[in-house]
Write an enzyme that holds these catalytic residues in place. Sequence first.
Site, short mmCIF file in Angstrom:
data_model
loop_
_atom_site.label_atom_id
_atom_site.label_comp_id
_atom_site.label_asym_id
_atom_site.label_seq_id
_atom_site.Cartn_x
_atom_site.Cartn_y
_atom_site.Cartn_z
N THR B 232 0.81 -1.22 0.00
CA THR B 232 0.00 0.00 0.00
C THR B 232 0.84 1.27 0.00
O THR B 232 0.31 2.36 0.15
CB THR B 232 -0.92 0.05 1.24
OG1 THR B 232 -0.09 0.12 2.40
CG2 THR B 232 -1.81 -1.16 1.31
N PHE B 300 -5.21 -3.74 4.22
CA PHE B 300 -4.18 -4.40 3.43
C PHE B 300 -2.77 -4.21 3.96
O PHE B 300 -1.90 -5.02 3.70
CB PHE B 300 -4.24 -3.91 1.98
CG PHE B 300 -5.63 -3.96 1.42
CD1 PHE B 300 -6.22 -5.18 1.11
CD2 PHE B 300 -6.38 -2.80 1.24
CE1 PHE B 300 -7.51 -5.25 0.63
CE2 PHE B 300 -7.68 -2.86 0.75
CZ PHE B 300 -8.26 -4.09 0.44
N GLU B 361 12.20 1.88 5.85
CA GLU B 361 11.61 1.69 4.53
C GLU B 361 12.27 0.57 3.73
O GLU B 361 12.48 0.69 2.52
CB GLU B 361 11.61 3.01 3.75
CG GLU B 361 10.90 4.11 4.52
CD GLU B 361 10.64 5.38 3.70
OE1 GLU B 361 11.11 5.47 2.57
OE2 GLU B 361 9.94 6.27 4.23
N TYR B 571 -3.93 16.54 5.93
CA TYR B 571 -4.03 15.58 4.84
C TYR B 571 -4.72 16.26 3.67
O TYR B 571 -5.81 16.80 3.83
CB TYR B 571 -4.88 14.43 5.37
CG TYR B 571 -4.77 13.14 4.61
CD1 TYR B 571 -3.84 12.20 4.97
CD2 TYR B 571 -5.62 12.88 3.56
CE1 TYR B 571 -3.74 10.99 4.29
CE2 TYR B 571 -5.53 11.68 2.87
CZ TYR B 571 -4.59 10.74 3.24
OH TYR B 571 -4.51 9.56 2.56
C1 LIG Z 1 -5.62 4.31 0.82
C2 LIG Z 1 -4.43 4.40 1.66
C3 LIG Z 1 -4.54 4.85 2.95
C4 LIG Z 1 -3.42 4.95 3.77
N1 LIG Z 1 -3.57 5.39 5.04
C5 LIG Z 1 -2.50 5.42 5.87
C6 LIG Z 1 -2.65 5.82 7.22
O1 LIG Z 1 -3.73 6.12 7.67
N2 LIG Z 1 -1.56 5.85 8.00
C7 LIG Z 1 -0.34 5.47 7.53
O2 LIG Z 1 0.61 5.50 8.28
N3 LIG Z 1 -0.16 5.12 6.24
C8 LIG Z 1 -1.22 5.08 5.41
N4 LIG Z 1 -1.03 4.70 4.09
C9 LIG Z 1 0.31 4.39 3.61
C10 LIG Z 1 0.69 2.91 3.76
O3 LIG Z 1 -0.46 2.16 3.98
C11 LIG Z 1 1.65 2.76 4.90
O4 LIG Z 1 2.88 3.29 4.53
C12 LIG Z 1 1.86 1.32 5.36
O5 LIG Z 1 2.59 1.35 6.53
C13 LIG Z 1 2.58 0.48 4.36
O6 LIG Z 1 2.45 -0.86 4.77
P1 LIG Z 1 2.52 -2.06 3.76
O7 LIG Z 1 2.45 -3.27 4.55
O8 LIG Z 1 1.50 -1.89 2.71
O9 LIG Z 1 3.95 -1.89 3.20
P2 LIG Z 1 4.43 -1.86 1.69
O10 LIG Z 1 3.69 -0.85 0.96
O11 LIG Z 1 4.45 -3.22 1.16
O12 LIG Z 1 5.93 -1.41 1.90
C14 LIG Z 1 6.25 -0.12 2.33
C15 LIG Z 1 7.75 -0.04 2.59
O13 LIG Z 1 8.09 -0.81 3.71
C16 LIG Z 1 8.98 -1.83 3.38
N5 LIG Z 1 8.56 -3.01 4.11
C17 LIG Z 1 7.35 -3.59 4.10
N6 LIG Z 1 7.34 -4.63 4.96
C18 LIG Z 1 8.55 -4.70 5.53
C19 LIG Z 1 9.15 -5.55 6.48
N7 LIG Z 1 8.49 -6.56 7.01
N8 LIG Z 1 10.42 -5.33 6.83
C20 LIG Z 1 11.10 -4.31 6.28
N9 LIG Z 1 10.60 -3.48 5.38
C21 LIG Z 1 9.32 -3.69 5.00
C22 LIG Z 1 8.90 -1.98 1.90
O14 LIG Z 1 10.12 -2.42 1.35
C23 LIG Z 1 8.58 -0.59 1.47
O15 LIG Z 1 9.76 0.15 1.37
C24 LIG Z 1 -2.15 4.61 3.26
C25 LIG Z 1 -2.03 4.15 1.95
C26 LIG Z 1 -3.15 4.06 1.15
C27 LIG Z 1 -2.99 3.56 -0.23
#
Ligand SMILES: Cc1cc2nc3c(=O)[nH]c(=O)nc-3n(C[C@H](O)[C@H](O)[C@H](O)COP(=O)(O)OP(=O)(O)OC[C@H]3O[C@@H](n4cnc5c(N)ncnc54)[C@H](O)[C@@H]3O)c2cc1C
Lengths: 744, 651
Positions: B232, B300, B361, B571
């Site tokens: 995400t 997600f 990240e 935001y």
């Molecule tokens: C509709 C929408 C709403 C959102 N709302 C919020 C919100 O309310 N608050 C918020 O903070 N963010 C929000 N986000 C942003 C996003 O969801 C966050 O950044 C979330 O933490 C990413 O998690 P992910 O599991 O999807 O990671 P990914 O998108 O898969 O990865 C993000 C980064 O983290 C790294 N990563 C992932 N997992 C690991 C791991 N296990 N170890 C090391 N590195 C890792 C990846 O390499 C990448 O660099 C939103 C995004 C969208 C699209």
Amino acid sequence: MMARPMGSLHFQKDYRSKKREVFEDILEERRQSSDLHYAMKCYTPVLYKNLTPCKPSAIKAAVLTSDQLQYVMKQISLESGDPLEVIQEQAAEILDEMGHNLHMGAIRLFALSLCKIFKKLFRKVCVNEEGIQRLTQVIQEHPVVLLPSHRSYIDFLMMSYILYTYDLALPVIAAGMDFMSMRIVGELLRMSGAFFMRRTFRGNKLYWAVFAEYVKTILRNGYAPVEFFVEGQRSRPCKTLNPKFGLLNVVMEPFFKGEVYDTYLVPISISYERILEESLYAYELLGVPKPKESTSGLIKARRILNDNFGSIHVHFGQPMSLRSLASGRIHRSQYNLIPRHLPHRPSEEMQSFVCDVAHEVELHQISNMVLSPGVLIAAILLQNLPAINYSVLVDQTLSVKDLTESFGGSLDWPDSMPSCRVVQSSIELHSNFINTVDGQVTLLEYEQTGDPNKELIFKSAVSVLMCASYRNQMVNLYVRPALVVLACKISQSLKKVIEYIQWPLRKSGYHLGTDTSYEIFKLFQFLRSVFTKEFIFFPGFEEKDFEEGCFLLTKCGILHLTSHEIIMNEKGASAALFLSRMFQPFLESYQLACIYLAMDVCETFTEKQYVSGLRNFIAHRILAGVTKCYEALSSDIQKNTLASFVQMGTVKKVKSYPVNKDSHPFFHPHLGFLENGKTRVFFIYQEDCKYQISHLCKFLKYRYTDKNIPTPPIGFLENGKIHVFLFSKTNLNTNFQAFNIFCF
Amino acid sequence: MNSSSTRLYNFQFICLPRSRSIKPSLPVPAGSRLTLPSLERPAAHCRANRHRPLPEAKGCRGRRKSRGASLSARADLHGRQEVLKWNGWGYNDSKFTFNKKGQAEFTGKRYKLSGMVLPALREWMEKTFGASLDHKTTSRASLTLSEVPEAVVNEGFLQDIIAAGISYSQDAEDRVFRAHGHCLHEMFALREGMFKRVPDIIVWPACHEDVVRIVALACKHNVCVIPFGGGTSVSNALECPEEERRTIVSLDTSQMNRILWIDEKNLTAHVESGITGQDLEKRLNEFGYCTGHEPDSMEFSTLGGWVATRASGMKKNIYGNIEDLVVHLKVVTPKGIVEKSCQGPRMSTGPDIYHFIMGSEGTLGVVTEVTIKIRPVPEYQKYGSVVFPNFERGVACLREVARQRCAPASIRLMDNAQFQFGHALKPQVASIFTSFLDGLKKFYITKFKGFDPNQLCVATLLFEGDREKVLQHEKQVYDIAAKFGGLAAGEDNGQRGYMLTFVIAYLRDLGMDYYLIGESFETSVPWDRVLDLCRNVKERIARECKERGVQFPPFSTCRVTQTYDAGACVYFYFAFNYRGISDPVHVYEEIEFAAREEILANGGSLSHHHGVGKLRKQWLKDSISDVGIGMLTSVKNFVDPDNIFGNRNLL
Ligand SMILES: Cc1cc2nc3c(=O)[nH]c(=O)nc-3n(C[C@H](O)[C@H](O)[C@H](O)COP(=O)(O)OP(=O)(O)OC[C@H]3O[C@@H](n4cnc5c(N)ncnc54)[C@H](O)[C@@H]3O)c2cc1C
């Protein structure tokens, strides 16, 4: 030179509106329909889109409760030990004293009386309506700062009058305090939006804080356009004054602190065919204190109402977006780390930015000034004292007109009229100082016969200064090409001198190489730096100014350029002469100031002392028949010389700290002698300068021949006093060599 | 580890009774039951996990390598790809469309809004953007496999992975699915373009030890590893660096999704990093607990992703942001494993090494296990809303609430444009959607004339706790609101506001069908600058659009989503109609760039929670100083000298 991201600042001509704009005479309609009707018209000015409408009293309350002011008041209370309430009361009083009021009734009365007065005084009041349209648009989008040129009290009456006429919000004006004593007028002005600022409140922290906050609050709210004068005061010599930065800093702050999205600066040029205060100014410049403005004085001035002051042109320039000006230059994020209400000194970066913007505003003002034929006539007459034949004058005026136009100046020249009529009517308009006797045009009261005495000198000086105040309206347009011409001439005479005395070139350190254009540029640069306080140059743009000067001269066939040389054309000789002579009085005034300074070398003095000392000195020289430079008596020039000396490090402004020993020694680097082993000559291109040069040199020689003289005498320190800088021991010898050149 | 104070729960996959559901709008992911492993097995025995490839599975993998990979095999193994859109946000079955009558509706059954008709949306789109149903763009229907960049195969690494028995895939769809997050240009690339670089191979570790092995192999063969959580990311963090010549391995954490233990004495849970927010909450709920960490993407996004990006949840006022929630971390880096030796609640042991990890990240290693704080599920929840005459008053109220430190679990303030937008999403029929404006109109006429419908703005509130305290708290907040001219506007409006946050993300896909593109971005800013920043950024966006030939004024709106002692999180949503613009993505990016500059110039931060990724890298130096960059660089150089974690985020 470092390129500044100030956009395409190239030539003076860039400041000018691209095409000649059309001016409309707004008095014409007034002469045809009812004034009362006009004053009672439906007045619904366009407003700033984010405006939250409020009364002046609400603005005042906002100022008093603002974090900024609260903070300063607490500071002051802590420092002084006075209770906060007392300080707050003082602040409220200050605010009442300067605060504006807005009454529709007053505005209408104001409009009515102004329109009556203006119709009496002026033939025409011409406004570029395109500029008004531009202004109307930005007023709705952004807070706006109006920046008119300042030649007369009429300026802000005129501004308000015009804005009212075009259904625009009346500006809130930061005006000088002298009006306060003019009871009725002052109150009327206040009720139509002016607010007042004491002329001097240096050191009065509370006053400044209240004032600054007031201005900023108005801008933040978009309550009304703010108006003030970058020149700081009415220009007595009628030549654009070097800009002041204080208020500009204040109006920029809301943008830099993110409180408004943008702020627009609108340069406005107000050109008078004849200035109301012309004689008053001459007296003031000669040191006669000006009479305090008072309403009764104004009533006396009714007499003036029967006089004819010709026409006025008001040009509203292109509004400049502060955001664009600052983009890439000033990072607003520099304000992120300190609470925004804390007062702080602008960073160096910021100061230089403000300085650049101020100059840009003035250059815009200058290039959109409309010159009247009288200006040209004055310039010619001053070069032909005591008298010039009328028909010669007409011929010359025509050629200066051409020259002015090819330099890009706007002229208010009635093409439908035969040129001798134009000259004639101009002379009539200025009959209070120009006179025609037997086909000879002369300056009134100039060098009348009789034993030369101080009084006569004074009378002549008044006439000369009045006349000069018209010529002065064109000097900033001419200064770049003229300094190039001067530089060429100096270079030529230098060559002659050096050949004559067979001074070993190597030893002199002066390289008259093959690349004369470079030498000429260096001389130009030097002259420009000497005159930075006298004329308006964009800071740092030396090469561009030089290029522009050369460009204009080439365009007029006065000179031509080869790869290494700048060559004066024969056929341009008379134009070149006109140019160099136009600036002769300035050169001479600076020379005289140098000589005076050299004679008084050990003194510590205040500006006042300097001005009066210099004035006496010059008066004596005129009496002695050594010079005819009456203009040097002008306190404006005198103050500029001092400022210029200070800037060049020749003279130092001293507060309570000791003189910095490592600073520039006296006469180093610019005043005509040596810099890094190179000879700088400034004075010698004209025959009659020789004496002064040699005199100066002899004087210095006399003084410093004895090598045993210890490192220069003195450097007294006193609060706020100015110290003259001294010779440094190390430079003594080299200085000498340089002097020797001229002491043949 | 398994001391007497720790109880191991045997998770049964029971749905929570409706009455207990905290967030009724949260859907149950279709695939989740298949992939949730049981906790019956202690972690140490994870090798016996059925996700470990059995001999048949190996065969299956062999097939997958060849073109005809069986979908069902993949679905069995890896779940989510089957239920999620490949070229847009969220679940396949949920999306906005226009029905035959030209009315907007939201499909599916997962959300409260699902199956409903939204009669006002069309007009709003037409009015706000000048959009028209006649001008439609369509995404390609499915991935064009031939356009997917050729995989760079590192044979040695591949053989070692196979030998280690780790699930993997080289399938093109799998690779593209993990080549992106949810930035606008990424969606565009999926709809009508292609990424220049995508991962070459996906690996699915099933547990911490798998990750250790994978990272060791990656180091041995010098391949690049990019951890992939929920995908995400909105900061280009997942984008593969175009210039990377080594094999890029996408390390998908989705199979590491177990809660390993729950410690009720200390109120902590030890969880694998690949668990998604909604699974985590659902399963903790079953035992009466929650983490309370609810980013809008929680359906997600994963625990590991949160740690890696320093995520922030909607209810941080009660539960804290991720950095407040983390008690212990286990991270696999090329240099070995980083973790602390105890779970003391606070330590003075030099700079906190977890802070190198939180926000890293994916540049330093893989977060594999997290001990996170848990709380008992609150007894009572109440939504609320307040209308303010204008945004200024609203912000002043939030500031006061923060000053008094009485912020409810969530408090969000929408500006007028967003309020109006909320209206456009009003469904035709539904009890909770009793018309807000209609009620409000009555209000106007009777008591509260003077609220300008083009000025007013709304705050939505969520209170949590025991009933009495919630009611008390509610009163306190409404009293403050009243001082700023705020009027209580009902629970329904509040609830609707929160519900919409999950649906809004789906709207972008609809917009993209009609030449509308948009994105959100965020910042944090001191209180005194909130208003100035909001105004200037919105204005900047509007002007930048105009300068770039955008024909209709853009939709640029903001809300204050979090309050802190010293500032707030703001935001922004920004969208515009790109008809007539040849390179909309580029134009969009330029404008977003300008907007970010404006934010920084107005005292806002580079990011409050989305992170830096690659999208905001260029500003990091100015944000944290040269020395700061040096500090990060030297950590990176020590931990990962060969740049195995080479996604090139941050630095
Ligand atoms: C509709 C929408 C709403 C959102 N709302 C919020 C919100 O309310 N608050 C918020 O903070 N963010 C929000 N986000 C942003 C996003 O969801 C966050 O950044 C979330 O933490 C990413 O998690 P992910 O599991 O999807 O990671 P990914 O998108 O898969 O990865 C993000 C980064 O983290 C790294 N990563 C992932 N997992 C690991 C791991 N296990 N170890 C090391 N590195 C890792 C990846 O390499 C990448 O660099 C939103 C995004 C969208 C699209």
